[in-house]
Design a protein around this motif. Structure first.
Motif, mmCIF file in Angstrom:
data_model
loop_
_atom_site.group_PDB
_atom_site.id
_atom_site.type_symbol
_atom_site.label_atom_id
_atom_site.label_comp_id
_atom_site.label_asym_id
_atom_site.label_seq_id
_atom_site.Cartn_x
_atom_site.Cartn_y
_atom_site.Cartn_z
ATOM 1 N N UNK A 1 0.836 -1.194 0.000
ATOM 2 C CA UNK A 1 0.000 0.000 0.000
ATOM 3 C C UNK A 1 0.868 1.239 0.000
ATOM 4 N N UNK A 2 0.235 2.358 -0.009
ATOM 5 C CA UNK A 2 0.953 3.625 -0.040
ATOM 6 C C UNK A 2 0.035 4.667 -0.620
ATOM 7 N N UNK A 3 0.627 5.708 -1.186
ATOM 8 C CA UNK A 3 -0.181 6.804 -1.739
ATOM 9 C C UNK A 3 -1.140 6.289 -2.805
ATOM 10 N N UNK A 4 -0.653 5.390 -3.668
ATOM 11 C CA UNK A 4 -1.508 4.849 -4.725
ATOM 12 C C UNK A 4 -2.301 3.638 -4.277
ATOM 13 N N UNK A 5 -2.084 3.196 -3.054
ATOM 14 C CA UNK A 5 -2.767 2.009 -2.557
ATOM 15 C C UNK A 5 -2.087 0.750 -3.047
ATOM 16 N N UNK A 6 -2.275 -0.301 -2.333
ATOM 17 C CA UNK A 6 -1.687 -1.578 -2.716
ATOM 18 C C UNK A 6 -2.713 -2.398 -3.466
ATOM 19 N N UNK A 7 -2.419 -3.638 -3.597
ATOM 20 C CA UNK A 7 -3.370 -4.510 -4.266
ATOM 21 C C UNK A 7 -2.793 -5.893 -4.389
#
Length: 122
Positions: free
Chosen positions: A72-78
């Motif tokens: 995850x992070x600013x753009x999100x994980x997945x």
């Protein structure tokens, strides 16, 4: 036994070591649908840590990972189910179907030998 008959829970035990059963199969299905290990775990009522541990077990047991994840992070994980994961899930589901279809008469025979519930008029 319920009205729809017995439920088959396929549990495959490998020396890898790995146990592949309905829980891990459902986790793979949900990761594929939801694109997230944490969301899949939540839907199954388990913690992210537990879901991640199960994914790590599966990934370690196979020649190719079954689940690919990004932090995850600013753009999100997945997360996504890899082609190997899709193949494992497809084969697992095929075995479940084979047991249901080819084993129907044996399941019925076992059911006929069980005690009948007198409260339900059987």
């Amino acid at each position: 036994m319920d009205k729809d008959g017995p439920r088959i829970k396929l549990r495959l035990e490998y020396d890898a070591p790995l146990v592949l059963g309905p829980g891990k199969a459902q986790l793979l299905r949900l990761i594929g649908q939801l694109g997230s290990i944490s969301a899949a775990g939540r839907q199954m009522g388990m913690s992210y840590k537990r879901a991640w541990t199960l994914v790590e077990e599966m990934n370690a047991a196979f020649a190719h990972p079954l689940v690919d994840s990004s932090r995850g992070g600013a753009g999100g994980g997945g997360a996504s189910v890899t082609p190997a994961g899709q193949a494992v899930l497809r084969h697992y589901e095929s075995l479940e179907e084979l047991l249901r279809d080819q084993g129907a008469s044996d399941l019925a025979a076992i059911g006929a030998l069980m005690k009948q519930d007198k409260e339900n008029g059987a």
